[in-house]
Design a protein around this motif. Structure first.
Motif, PDB file in Angstrom:
ATOM      1  N   ALA A  94       0.841  -1.197   0.000  1.00  0.00           N
ATOM      2  CA  ALA A  94       0.000   0.000   0.000  1.00  0.00           C
ATOM      3  C   ALA A  94       0.878   1.250   0.000  1.00  0.00           C
ATOM      4  O   ALA A  94       1.977   1.262   0.558  1.00  0.00           O
ATOM      5  N   ILE A  95       0.401   2.321  -0.635  1.00  0.00           N
ATOM      6  CA  ILE A  95       1.078   3.614  -0.612  1.00  0.00           C
ATOM      7  C   ILE A  95       0.625   4.338   0.647  1.00  0.00           C
ATOM      8  O   ILE A  95      -0.569   4.575   0.844  1.00  0.00           O
ATOM      9  N   CYS A  96       1.582   4.703   1.508  1.00  0.00           N
ATOM     10  CA  CYS A  96       1.251   5.251   2.823  1.00  0.00           C
ATOM     11  C   CYS A  96       1.821   6.662   2.977  1.00  0.00           C
ATOM     12  O   CYS A  96       2.896   6.970   2.455  1.00  0.00           O
ATOM     13  N   ASN A  97       1.086   7.487   3.686  1.00  0.00           N
ATOM     14  CA  ASN A  97       1.548   8.848   3.956  1.00  0.00           C
ATOM     15  C   ASN A  97       0.863   9.339   5.226  1.00  0.00           C
ATOM     16  O   ASN A  97      -0.064   8.698   5.729  1.00  0.00           O
ATOM     17  N   PHE A  98       1.309  10.485   5.742  1.00  0.00           N
ATOM     18  CA  PHE A  98       0.631  11.076   6.891  1.00  0.00           C
ATOM     19  C   PHE A  98       0.756  12.589   6.835  1.00  0.00           C
ATOM     20  O   PHE A  98       1.623  13.141   6.138  1.00  0.00           O
ATOM     21  N   ILE A  99      -0.135  13.264   7.565  1.00  0.00           N
ATOM     22  CA  ILE A  99      -0.078  14.718   7.685  1.00  0.00           C
ATOM     23  C   ILE A  99      -0.165  15.078   9.164  1.00  0.00           C
ATOM     24  O   ILE A  99      -0.851  14.417   9.946  1.00  0.00           O
ATOM     25  N   VAL A 100       0.563  16.132   9.548  1.00  0.00           N
ATOM     26  CA  VAL A 100       0.529  16.640  10.918  1.00  0.00           C
ATOM     27  C   VAL A 100       0.840  18.130  10.846  1.00  0.00           C
ATOM     28  O   VAL A 100       1.658  18.571  10.034  1.00  0.00           O
ATOM     29  N   SER A 101       0.163  18.921  11.688  1.00  0.00           N
ATOM     30  CA  SER A 101       0.331  20.377  11.617  1.00  0.00           C
ATOM     31  C   SER A 101       0.896  20.987  12.893  1.00  0.00           C
ATOM     32  O   SER A 101       1.329  22.148  12.867  1.00  0.00           O
ATOM     33  N   TYR A 102       0.866  20.295  14.014  1.00  0.00           N
ATOM     34  CA  TYR A 102       1.374  20.797  15.297  1.00  0.00           C
ATOM     35  C   TYR A 102       0.759  22.143  15.680  1.00  0.00           C
ATOM     36  O   TYR A 102       1.410  23.003  16.266  1.00  0.00           O
ATOM     37  N   GLY A 103      -0.508  22.361  15.329  1.00  0.00           N
ATOM     38  CA  GLY A 103      -1.165  23.616  15.666  1.00  0.00           C
ATOM     39  C   GLY A 103      -0.857  24.757  14.720  1.00  0.00           C
ATOM     40  O   GLY A 103      -1.316  25.889  14.941  1.00  0.00           O
ATOM     41  N   THR A 106      -0.703  25.306   8.367  1.00  0.00           N
ATOM     42  CA  THR A 106      -0.541  24.384   7.237  1.00  0.00           C
ATOM     43  C   THR A 106       0.179  23.123   7.708  1.00  0.00           C
ATOM     44  O   THR A 106       0.927  23.153   8.688  1.00  0.00           O
ATOM     45  N   PRO A 107      -0.021  21.995   7.005  1.00  0.00           N
ATOM     46  CA  PRO A 107       0.670  20.761   7.384  1.00  0.00           C
ATOM     47  C   PRO A 107       2.184  20.910   7.287  1.00  0.00           C
ATOM     48  O   PRO A 107       2.701  21.653   6.454  1.00  0.00           O
ATOM     49  N   SER A 108       2.875  20.223   8.142  1.00  0.00           N
ATOM     50  CA  SER A 108       4.329  20.265   8.148  1.00  0.00           C
ATOM     51  C   SER A 108       4.893  19.632   6.870  1.00  0.00           C
ATOM     52  O   SER A 108       4.383  18.627   6.378  1.00  0.00           O
ATOM     53  N   LYS A 109       5.944  20.231   6.347  1.00  0.00           N
ATOM     54  CA  LYS A 109       6.660  19.691   5.191  1.00  0.00           C
ATOM     55  C   LYS A 109       8.115  19.400   5.563  1.00  0.00           C
ATOM     56  O   LYS A 109       9.001  19.437   4.717  1.00  0.00           O
ATOM     57  N   ALA A 110       8.333  19.081   6.819  1.00  0.00           N
ATOM     58  CA  ALA A 110       9.687  18.840   7.308  1.00  0.00           C
ATOM     59  C   ALA A 110      10.293  17.617   6.638  1.00  0.00           C
ATOM     60  O   ALA A 110       9.584  16.735   6.127  1.00  0.00           O
ATOM     61  N   PHE A 111      11.612  17.545   6.663  1.00  0.00           N
ATOM     62  CA  PHE A 111      12.347  16.438   6.057  1.00  0.00           C
ATOM     63  C   PHE A 111      11.910  15.117   6.684  1.00  0.00           C
ATOM     64  O   PHE A 111      11.855  14.975   7.900  1.00  0.00           O
ATOM     65  N   GLY A 112      11.601  14.148   5.837  1.00  0.00           N
ATOM     66  CA  GLY A 112      11.195  12.830   6.297  1.00  0.00           C
ATOM     67  C   GLY A 112       9.714  12.553   6.156  1.00  0.00           C
ATOM     68  O   GLY A 112       9.290  11.402   6.227  1.00  0.00           O
ATOM     69  N   ILE A 113       8.910  13.612   5.973  1.00  0.00           N
ATOM     70  CA  ILE A 113       7.468  13.415   5.764  1.00  0.00           C
ATOM     71  C   ILE A 113       7.246  13.231   4.271  1.00  0.00           C
ATOM     72  O   ILE A 113       7.260  14.195   3.497  1.00  0.00           O
ATOM     73  N   ARG A 114       7.033  12.003   3.840  1.00  0.00           N
ATOM     74  CA  ARG A 114       6.914  11.676   2.422  1.00  0.00           C
ATOM     75  C   ARG A 114       6.144  10.364   2.262  1.00  0.00           C
ATOM     76  O   ARG A 114       6.053   9.574   3.202  1.00  0.00           O
ATOM     77  N   PRO A 115       5.603  10.108   1.070  1.00  0.00           N
ATOM     78  CA  PRO A 115       4.924   8.817   0.848  1.00  0.00           C
ATOM     79  C   PRO A 115       5.930   7.671   0.847  1.00  0.00           C
ATOM     80  O   PRO A 115       7.043   7.809   0.346  1.00  0.00           O
ATOM     81  N   VAL A 143      -2.767   9.134   9.425  1.00  0.00           N
ATOM     82  CA  VAL A 143      -2.070   8.235   8.506  1.00  0.00           C
ATOM     83  C   VAL A 143      -3.077   7.731   7.475  1.00  0.00           C
ATOM     84  O   VAL A 143      -4.217   7.403   7.806  1.00  0.00           O
ATOM     85  N   THR A 144      -2.665   7.665   6.205  1.00  0.00           N
ATOM     86  CA  THR A 144      -3.497   7.085   5.147  1.00  0.00           C
ATOM     87  C   THR A 144      -2.716   5.971   4.456  1.00  0.00           C
ATOM     88  O   THR A 144      -1.496   6.038   4.333  1.00  0.00           O
ATOM     89  N   ALA A 145      -3.456   4.952   4.034  1.00  0.00           N
ATOM     90  CA  ALA A 145      -2.857   3.836   3.294  1.00  0.00           C
ATOM     91  C   ALA A 145      -3.776   3.504   2.128  1.00  0.00           C
ATOM     92  O   ALA A 145      -4.977   3.287   2.321  1.00  0.00           O
ATOM     93  N   THR A 146      -3.210   3.488   0.912  1.00  0.00           N
ATOM     94  CA  THR A 146      -3.984   3.183  -0.291  1.00  0.00           C
ATOM     95  C   THR A 146      -3.421   1.916  -0.911  1.00  0.00           C
ATOM     96  O   THR A 146      -2.353   1.931  -1.519  1.00  0.00           O
ATOM     97  N   PRO A 147      -4.107   0.763  -0.744  1.00  0.00           N
ATOM     98  CA  PRO A 147      -3.609  -0.490  -1.314  1.00  0.00           C
ATOM     99  C   PRO A 147      -3.826  -0.557  -2.809  1.00  0.00           C
ATOM    100  O   PRO A 147      -4.306   0.407  -3.440  1.00  0.00           O
ATOM    101  N   ILE A 148      -3.495  -1.696  -3.391  1.00  0.00           N
ATOM    102  CA  ILE A 148      -3.525  -1.853  -4.847  1.00  0.00           C
ATOM    103  C   ILE A 148      -4.920  -1.627  -5.416  1.00  0.00           C
ATOM    104  O   ILE A 148      -5.079  -1.065  -6.501  1.00  0.00           O
TER     105      ILE A 148
END
Length: 256
Positions: A94-103, A106-115, A143-148
């Protein structure tokens, strides 16, 4: 004498007719034994006809695995510019990703946040740096997961952002000194954090500023004035995070 024509014709037809009947019978048998047209093995995701169950697996028949958090491989409590990690189990590949905003807005785009793509066992993991402007508090991470087969699943968890720690590095600090000697204060806190150190001598207060390195360390060195009387003097260190929040700690210098 020539043979009688009628006798000849009778003999001919008596031999030919059985042969023709055998030919016609063979043709009829062949027509009746022709294979029927191809039929689909599946229809609307279901196995049909005489197909053996399990022979054909369609995308619709694949079960979608829920997202499970692997607690002993996840660290979701940290501070601004600190590190977090997350490991999940979901559907294989599955293709997995997540989003977090820490208040933040906009969602964080810090290094390491990627699918990332889950492996054959459904394992997916991340390690990332907390946004420098992250606010302290408990925040949702989705967290989101999109399988085949394209059916997306979601899971929400909580992450905690604390104020950075302030720890004395005793291996590099020299705080028991005599007058006119060199003293050193070394601390460990969050990486890339602004720091101010204020030392209150009786007559000559001083302030040092600086920013911690990539390992979160900073060190100040100075010479103690000869006029300093023996005693214990506070060294106050204040740090400021990217969001403007502050924390402080007091360390002691002893003049012998």
């Amino acid at each position: 004498m020539f043979p009688d024509i009628k006798s000849y014709q009778h003999s001919f037809f008596s031999i030919l007719l059985p042969s023709l009947l055998m030919v016609f019978a063979s043709i009829l048998t062949a027509c009746n034994n022709q294979p029927s047209p191809d039929q689909p093995l599946t229809r609307n995701g279901m196995i049909s006809g005489s197909a053996t169950p399990g022979t054909v697996v369609t995308a619709q028949s694949k079960a979608v695995q829920p997202i499970e958090i692997v607690a002993d491989q996840s660290h979701v409590s940290s501070y601004a510019n600190g590190k977090m990690s997350l490991t999940i189990i979901t559907s294989p590949y599955a293709i997995c990703n997540f989003i977090v905003s820490y208040g933040m807005n906009t969602p964080s785009k810090a290094f390491g946040i990627r699918p990332v793509t889950a492996d054959a066992h459904g394992l997916a993991n991340w390690q990332w740096q907390v946004e420098s402007k992250a606010l302290t508090g408990i925040w949702p991470l989705q967290v989101t997961a999109t399988p085949i087969n394209g059916t997306q699943t979601k899971r929400s968890i909580s992450v905690t952002v604390n104020l950075p720690p302030l720890r004395l590095d005793t291996t590099k600090s020299i705080l028991n000194v005599t007058s006119k000697a060199v003293a050193t204060l070394a601390i460990v806190t969050a990486p890339s954090t602004d720091c101010i150190m204020t030392m209150s001598y009786p007559t000559h207060p001083k302030t040092f500023k600086g920013t911690t390195d990539a390992h979160g360390t900073i060190r100040w060195t100075w010479r103690v004035e000869g006029s300093t009387n023996p005693g214990t003097y506070p060294l106050i260190v204040t740090i400021t995070t990217g969001s403007g929040e502050q924390a402080n700690a007091t360390f002691s210098m002893v003049v012998l």
